[in-house]
Structures are given as structure tokens and as C-alpha cells.
Design an enzyme around this catalytic site. Structure first.
Site, PDB file in Angstrom:
ATOM      1  N   ASP A 126      -2.868  -4.808   0.298  1.00 32.85           N
ATOM      2  CA  ASP A 126      -2.528  -6.091   0.924  1.00 32.85           C
ATOM      3  C   ASP A 126      -3.160  -6.269   2.298  1.00 32.85           C
ATOM      4  OD1 ASP A 126      -0.865  -4.305   2.275  1.00 32.85           O
ATOM      5  OD2 ASP A 126       0.996  -5.258   1.640  1.00 32.85           O
ATOM      6  N   MET A 151       0.815  -1.209   0.000  1.00 32.74           N
ATOM      7  CA  MET A 151       0.000   0.000   0.000  1.00 32.74           C
ATOM      8  C   MET A 151       0.857   1.272   0.000  1.00 32.74           C
ATOM      9  SD  MET A 151      -2.724  -1.448   2.779  1.00 32.74           S
ATOM     10  CE  MET A 151      -3.481   0.134   3.124  1.00 32.74           C
ATOM     11  N   HIS A 152       0.169   2.389  -0.260  1.00 34.69           N
ATOM     12  CA  HIS A 152       0.696   3.753  -0.092  1.00 34.69           C
ATOM     13  C   HIS A 152       1.629   4.227  -1.196  1.00 34.69           C
ATOM     14  CE1 HIS A 152      -0.956   3.381   3.890  1.00 34.69           C
ATOM     15  NE2 HIS A 152      -0.077   2.474   4.251  1.00 34.69           N
TER      16      HIS A 152
END
Length: 493
Positions: A239, A80-81
Site C-alpha cells: 500500500d 504490508m508485512h
């Protein structure tokens, strides 16, 4: 056509599984890669490397005497991110800036100040941390204007791989919410924040839901991967959310403890709960009107990997676990603060540093190993305490990730949290969650809840906390917290 593929684009590797509708894994493969560190505090990866690694694992899972014509859908999970910047033809403009990157400290301070000034916390439900896409994008705009000017769209890591399979540029709500350019309460781009930061709104692509079909495997992707052309590709999710699905956490009232490269304590809620101090993150979960609240540690499995590779020069984690098993709980007074790349929950401090405290002449390498494992559990307990303060029940904790593969680490978690720990029979929860999401998306399963009931099975053994260990860890945890408080100012030196 009852086979499903789940692809999990992680930080250290990409994994893929192929399973049937009952959840039996027929084939799986993994390809590892590294994080690039061009400067101290930076963390980048090449989207092209992700794609070549994904092609590799897809070819491998098809080598196991599988009839490709029976593949009905493909789903995704991803780290992520991270910020992936692509040009008008979908080409990568620069290396992706991933979640563990620390370069955007000044941008983070500015964005968080804006969120407070605009009284937007009730919509954002989060503060921004370094490594989040909106902060990284603002850094690129201010420090690499040429790269910013070439960018047509910004994506999350897994979205780039899905684009290479389908030719369609888009994102979905779970991962989009982790960019922090997102109105999490209303599941849409936060146009007001984007405007205030003077970022181009057209950079942010259309946003869909995890179970939506994103497109089909193109002719070109079929040639490159060995997959049949035309397989439906479902959006999937970040995830953390796919871990949740893969663990059956699709109902309120369950908590997960994930130890991967980073670590998370997470729970599903049917209300947009958030910590008023914004120490945790609340992101969109896989269905509308559901949210995932989580506390994040940047340095969970990463801490043990650092100790294995950089300090002890050991070859495998099995050896490390055997070493730690010979050390009593509490590591004979040794405590580790796992803040090697700063920390998020609960400190939101990119300047935090790792510490071994209490070293004595009698300590050996095995003490270091156990202290690291315990320190990671202490850091996750910080998040668990915040969750419980918000009224979230944590009577049942489901362990996942690499930490769930270690019997010792499971016991440490049970003892530190003072709660029973459950595990599933699947060891690739994120990939499984991605495959389940694909199955729901193509209609193979009526709902995600029914899919999880059909596919996911927990181990009969429950790891119960050992009372005397929990009492000892409760005392050591207070020391752990005090160590951060007393050293916080020194981290700036």
C-alpha cells in the site's frame, strides 16, 4: 476495454474503484472489518474474511450500470508485512499475523543480531520489527510447529486475494521486500538469511515485479465476484508504494506524508539509501533500480480511532475535528505520545507506551483530540528529520490517507513540518495507484510516469505553514522527544 479496477486491501477495510483510462472514477465501494486480538499484543485477521469482503466490494462496483466487458485489468494494493500461511491447496493454515502484531519480540532481537553479525545491513537495508513476516514466521515455527508443518507457501495479505482471483501463488518485489526475508538491494529472496534462520526455502514463492501480469480471473472467481472470466490481473504492490503511485510520487525529490491506520513519511530514490542506525525502512519501489525509503509510525489514525471509540465515545471524525478546531495550536500545553502499540521509527521499541503529558484542570475533551492530532504529526516529523539527514530533499510534501481528508490535520502537518503541503484530487490514492499499475501492466499506458501525468491532478490550494504556529511547534517538538527519552526505561515496568 479501457476500464481498470484497483483493489486496496487495508487494515480496517477493503476498497475498490473502477475508473476509465483518464482516471475518472466511475464506481467505488468499501467493506470494513476488524482486527482480532486473541491476546494482548497480538493482531490477526482472517484471510477468508478478506476474500468475502473483497467479493462484496467487487459486486458493488459492478452494480453501477457498468459494462463489465470493458474492464481491461485489475491491480492490487495491500497492507504490508503481514504473514499469510497457506497449505498445498492454497487453504489458509491459520489466521494471518498482521503488521501491528507484537508477539515476536524475541525473534526480532535474534534476527537483527544476525543481520549485524553477518554484516548484511548493506543488502537488507533494514532491521526487522515485530509484525514483519519473517519474524512472525519464525515465531510460528517455534510456537506452533503444527501450523508451520502444514504450510506450503507464505504470502502477503493482498497476494492471497490475488491468488483467489487467479489461482496462482506468487508475490512481487515491493511487498516481498517488506517481509525482511528479502535482499532489497538485489530484489530477490535473502536465501542466506532464510538458511541461517533454518526456515524452509520452498515456503517462499516466485517473486515478480509490480507491473507483471499475475494471471487471469478464473471461472470460479468469476462466479463468486460477478467479474468476467479472463480479465488480466496485475501484481500491484504494497500500500505504501501504491499510495506513492496514486500521488504521482514516481520521481525522486518528492516526499509523502500518509496518515492511515499507521503513518509513513516516504520518498522515492534512485539509490538504495538507508539509515545507518536502521531506524527507517528501505524497500523496493515499483520499478527496478528504484527504492522507497520510509519511516513508519504504528499509531497514526489508530490513535484518533482509539480516542474516538474507547475514550470519547464519539460517532464520527467530523465531530472530532470540529472539537479540535476550537483549541489553539499546542493544545494549551497538552502533549500526546502516540505509542499505543509500541513504535517503529525512530525508536524501534515495541514496549513504548502512549502518554498524555501536561494535563491540567482546564483541559477538556477537545484538547485531547487536538493533542492526539499534533502528537501524530510530531511522530512523523521524527521520520522526516531522518530523511533530510540522508540528503533527501523534502521541499514538497504530498499528504495522503485519512489525514489528507481533514483540513485541520493538513494545517497541523504544514505547521509541524514547516513545509507546504499538497494534496491530490483523489481521496483513494492506494486504490488509484493499484488501478494505474494495472493499466501500465496491460499496456494501456506507456509508462507509470505518463500514466500519473494523465490521471493524477493536484488541488490548486497549497497548505502553507503559519510561521507563529511553526515556531511554537518547534518548541513543543523538543518536549515531545524529551518525553520519550525520559520515560523509555519506565515502559519496561
Amino acid at each position: 476495454m479501457n476500464y481498470l479496477i484497483g483493489i486496496d486491501l487495508g487494515t480496517s477495510s477493503v476498497k475498490a474503484i473502477l475508473m476509465d483510462r483518464e482516471g475518472n472514477i466511475l464506481s467505488q465501494a468499501q467493506k470494513s472489518y476488524q482486527i482480532d486480538v486473541p491476546e494482548i499484543g497480538y493482531a490477526e485477521q482472517s484471510p477468508e474474511l478478506w476474500w468475502s469482503s473483497t467479493k462484496n466490494v467487487l459486486k458493488k462496483i459492478l452494480e453501477q450500470n457498468i459494462d463489465p466487458s470493458r474492464i481491461g485489468g485489475i491491480g492490487f494494493s495491500g497492507q504490508m508485512h503481514g504473514l499469510v500461511m497457506v497449505g498445498k491447496r492454497g487453504e489458509s493454515v491459520r489466521p494471518a499475523i498482521i503488521w501491528s502484531d507484537q508477539r515476536s519480540k524475541s525473534q526480532v532481537e535474534r534476527i537483527n543480531r544476525l543481520i549485524q553479525e553477518e554484516k548484511a545491513a548493506g543488502k537488507m537495508l533494514n532491521s526487522v520489527s515485530t509484525g514483519f513476516a519473517v519474524a512472525s514466521l519464525l515465531w510460528v515455527k517455534e510456537n506452533e510447529p503444527e501450523s508451520y508443518g502444514k504450510t506450503d507457501k507464505v504470502l502477503l495479505p493482498k497476494d492471497y486475494i490475488r491468488f483467489r482471483l487467479t489461482g496462482k501463488l506468487a508475490v512481487e518485489a515491493t511487498d516481498a521486500s517488506s517481509t525482511l526475508a528479502f535482499n532489497v538491494a538485489e530484489r530477490k529472496w535473502a536465501e542466506c538469511l532464510i538458511d541461517t534462520l533454518d526456515l524452509k526455502k520452498e515456503l517462499f514463492p516466485p517473486c515478480f515485479e509490480p507491473f507483471d501480469i499475475a494471471g487471469e480471473v478464473t471461472e470460479r472467481a468469476a462466479r463468486e465476484t460477478g467479474l468476467p472470466e479472463g480479465i488480466p490481473v496485475v501484481f500491484g504492490g504494497g500500500d505504501q508504494f501504491m499510495h506513492a503511485v496514486g500521488n504521482g510520487l514516481v520521481y525522486p525529490g518528492m516526499v509523502s506524508s500518509n496518515i492511515g491506520t499507521g503513518g509513513q513519511i516516504a520518498a522515492m530514490t534512485d539509490q538504495p539509501l538507508y539509515d545507518s542506525k536502521l531506524r527507517t525502512n528501505t524497500f523496493c519501489h515499483v520499478k527496478p533500480n528504484t527504492w522507497n525509503i520510509q519511516g513508519s509510525s504504528l499509531n497514526s489514525g489508530l490513535s484518533l480511532e482509539w480516542l474516538k471509540t474507547n475514550i470519547l465515545k464519539e460517532k464520527d471524525f467530523g465531530t472530532m475535528e470540529a472539537m479540535a478546531a476550537g483549541v489553539p495550536p499546542g493544545s494549551d500545553g497538552l502533549i500526546f505520545l502516540p505509542y499505543l502499540t509500541g513504535e517503529r521509527t525512530p525508536h524501534l521499541n515495541p514496549n513504548a507506551k502512549g502518554i498524555f503529558f501536561g494535563l491540567a484542570f482546564g483541559h477538556r475533551s477537545e484538547h485531547l483530540v487536538r493533542a492526539v492530532m499534533e502528537g501524530v504529526a510530531f511522530s512523523l516529523k521524527d521520520s522526516l528529520e531522518i530523511m533530510e539527514s540522508l540528503g533527501i530533499k523534502a521541499d514538497k510534501v504530498m499528504a495522503s490517507g485519512g489525514g489528507a481528508k481533514s483540513r485541520l490535520w493538513l494545517q497541523i502537518q504544514a505547521d509541524v513540518y514547516n513545509k507546504p503541503i499538497y494534496t491530490t484530487k483523489t481521496r483513494e490514492e492506494a486504490s488509484l495507484g493499484a488501478a494505474i499499475t494495472a493499466g501500465v501492466g496491460i499496456g494501456l499506458y506507456p509508462s507509470v510516469e505518463e500514466a500519473c501525468e494523465k490521471v493524477i491532478h493536484t488541488h490548486a490550494e497549497i497548505i502553507e505553514p503559519i510561521k507563529k504556529n511553526s515556531s511554537l511547534y518547534a518548541e513543543r517538538y523538543e518536549v515531545f522527544k524529551e518525553l520519550y527519552r525520559r520515560n523509555k526505561d519506565l515502559f519496561l515496568l
